[in-house]
Scaffold this active site. Sequence first.
Site, PDB file in Angstrom:
ATOM      1  N   ASP A 478       0.832  -1.210   0.000  1.00 45.05           N
ATOM      2  CA  ASP A 478       0.000   0.000   0.000  1.00 45.05           C
ATOM      3  C   ASP A 478       0.869   1.264   0.000  1.00 45.05           C
ATOM      4  O   ASP A 478       2.069   1.212   0.318  1.00 45.05           O
ATOM      5  CB  ASP A 478      -0.886  -0.033   1.256  1.00 45.05           C
ATOM      6  CG  ASP A 478      -2.175   0.756   1.102  1.00 45.05           C
ATOM      7  OD1 ASP A 478      -2.294   1.526   0.126  1.00 45.05           O
ATOM      8  OD2 ASP A 478      -3.059   0.619   1.967  1.00 45.05           O
ATOM      9  N   ASP A 548     -10.699   2.114  -3.298  1.00 45.81           N
ATOM     10  CA  ASP A 548     -11.245   1.869  -1.958  1.00 45.81           C
ATOM     11  C   ASP A 548     -12.766   1.890  -1.985  1.00 45.81           C
ATOM     12  O   ASP A 548     -13.402   1.581  -0.980  1.00 45.81           O
ATOM     13  CB  ASP A 548     -10.741   2.938  -0.983  1.00 45.81           C
ATOM     14  CG  ASP A 548      -9.408   2.543  -0.380  1.00 45.81           C
ATOM     15  OD1 ASP A 548      -8.986   1.386  -0.560  1.00 45.81           O
ATOM     16  OD2 ASP A 548      -8.776   3.397   0.274  1.00 45.81           O
TER      17      ASP A 548
HETATM   18  C1  DGJ Z   1      -5.820   1.969   1.899  1.00 47.97           C
HETATM   19  C2  DGJ Z   1      -6.193   0.747   1.126  1.00 47.97           C
HETATM   20  O1  DGJ Z   1      -6.658   1.086  -0.132  1.00 47.97           O
HETATM   21  C3  DGJ Z   1      -7.224  -0.054   1.908  1.00 47.97           C
HETATM   22  O2  DGJ Z   1      -7.658  -1.143   1.169  1.00 47.97           O
HETATM   23  C4  DGJ Z   1      -6.606  -0.478   3.212  1.00 47.97           C
HETATM   24  O3  DGJ Z   1      -5.551  -1.359   2.978  1.00 47.97           O
HETATM   25  C5  DGJ Z   1      -6.126   0.732   3.972  1.00 47.97           C
HETATM   26  N1  DGJ Z   1      -5.288   1.570   3.181  1.00 47.97           N
HETATM   27  C6  DGJ Z   1      -5.397   0.323   5.216  1.00 47.97           C
HETATM   28  O4  DGJ Z   1      -4.854   1.386   5.880  1.00 47.97           O
END
Ligand code: DGJ
Length: 730
Positions: A478, A548
Amino acid sequence: MPIKFNPQTSMFFIEAKDTSYVIKLFKGKYLAHVYWGKKIKEFEWMDIDITAGRVFGATPDPNDKTYSFETMPQEYPAYGNSDFRHPAYQIEQEDGSRITNLVYKTHRIYDGKPKLEGLPATYVESSDEAQTLEIDLYDDLIDLKVTLIYTAYKDYDAITRSVRFENLGKQKLKILRAMSACVDFPEGDFELLHLWGSWARERYIERTPLIHGTQIIESARGESSHQHNPFIALLSKGATEKFGDVYGFSLVYSGNFAAIVEKDQYNLVRVTIGINPFEFTWVLDPGEKFQTPEVVMVYSQEGLGGMSRTYHKLYRKRLCRGAYRDKRRPILINSWEAAYFNFNEEKLLALAKEAKELGIELFVLDDGWFGKRDDDTSSLGDWFVDRRKLPNGLDGLGKKLNEMGLKFGLWFEPEMVSPDSELYRKHPDWCIQVRGRTLTQCRNQYVLDITREDVRKEILRMMKEILKAAPIEYIKWDMNRPLTEAYSLALPPERQKEVFHRYVLGLYQMMEELTTEFPHILFEGCSGGGGRFDPGILYYMPQIWTSDDTDAIERLKIQFGTSIVYPASTMGAHVSIVPNHQVGRITPMKTRGIVALSGCFGYELDLTKLSQEDKEEIKRQIELYKRIWHIIFEGDLYRLISPFEENVAAWMFVTEDKNEAVVFYVNILGEPNPSIKRLKLDGLDPDKKYIIEGDEKIRFGDELMNIGIMIPRTWGDFNSHMWILKAVLG
Ligand code: DGJ
């Protein structure tokens, strides 16, 4: 032969499948662009207005006033000697001058495709898949060598380009701009298509006419960004999904980029694409080289759909790498929307048990397992397990998951550090910062200075320790904030404008090292959802978390837009709970499944709290995915109805042999007394007979494509349908 130079006509002919690209060596010195488009036979003339002949026209050669760079379509133009448009490159010399004059010296044509040092790029598996042309240009006054690199794929309508700079002289040169390619189109009646967005709304399609002047699609955030994807296409006026000329430019790069489209006074259109020249300067010491990223240029005479299918196949087969490139990806459950930071081993195992019973194959532990991370205010950089939550460690949890028959996956955010972390307290100088200035925080975190080898080494050391100790078979990588105060304490002042690019090079080095050392691990890229969904990342990681936003209706646009360039096999897509956590919408479980099926399929919700009915539907979805994934991952995509234009989205995949297809249809809002609707299919063999699962009627492909199938009437919002087609063989 895909590439040929004809010394009689001084022309380079580059052929890629059904595409031709032609360059003329003008006066034995300059590279004029002649043609890019549908394949044509070799020709001898060149009927393009490259002569000056204009009132007030500027001519660079006082002894030969027959030409001007202002009107000449060029391959790699400079600024300052009769061309007033955005140049492809600019070099500052020690005396302050930025004037250069690149002249042809020599060229090479060879089989295969070279690797780009330190950079991701498309590749070949055997040297007969492509040919490469390298043209060396020199500026003798400053001893600068510039090599234009073109590769033409035999089986794809794709030509890749990049450029290498080499300082052969004694003075220090500063590269102010080094675009990966320039194409000067001799006409201007195009529309510009690009993919824009925001967090949770990535890659929306926007199409605008070209204006006289300059349109720039760019990122200055240090990542390719949620806001703009490193891609543009020029479309002949009125081009559709099926018809018309389309020219795609996709940059294999994950940092600041710019795609600059300029339509000038004569309706000539210039496209340059590459590293964003804004906030960029690279110091090239004597003897040093600089390699630009690669741009993949795709021509389609079958509209946007044709262009997308070329990118999909090429990126699936010759950009993505690793053990999972051609494999079905395990169906996963991700802990993020199921538990966020609030979990312990017991809770995770309960979720895992339920997942296993439903047929899920991989358990992914997302954020919150390390340091003292109970929310997003701490611990990034402290990559050791939080024993309060996981008393048996990651190895203990991993073993239990494996015993249940599940694979184990883990989340990292390697490029970041929290101000409240052991790492930051020990090494406050390790993040990107300007000494003496307050540092911008974003999600309560700072960006590590991965331009530095010592920083990269320490992060990788911590990660490797974990990967060696626990049975981890999947990593979600991430990255949750853009770069600000872009300055490295480890670089001298004159190299500070290298920081953005050095950051990307550092990132690629880390990804290369980790993926090489742990080849059995499936890696998934992520950046606050889809903030770094680009071909650069796909070279290291065959899939990326698309957004997300997990709401099925929001995902229609996000996945539709993403599919303009990227194949379904690269898009992470999960079924989540309702009301949806991003928009509060309630959609049927069936529709959530249908939308997530067109990607790397998984779940992201608390399975222990579902009704029996939902669980039965999940079991059905999982069985279905196992049966049809090969059509979605390896087949061709045909976009049928766009959610950007209608209250419906429809799309389908067809296997290459045209024997199997799967069709998806989502009705967004319910309508009173709706009209009768048919859906015309695409991509089938008109002469083959097909049977639709659940219906014994046999229909020819031409009937299905020209008359279509009847859409059943439904009641309520967000309903969906799916059809599986099989050719009747023999
Ligand atoms: C952003 C990601 O896109 C989410 O899926 C998740 O992993 C969060 N970060 C966790 O902090």
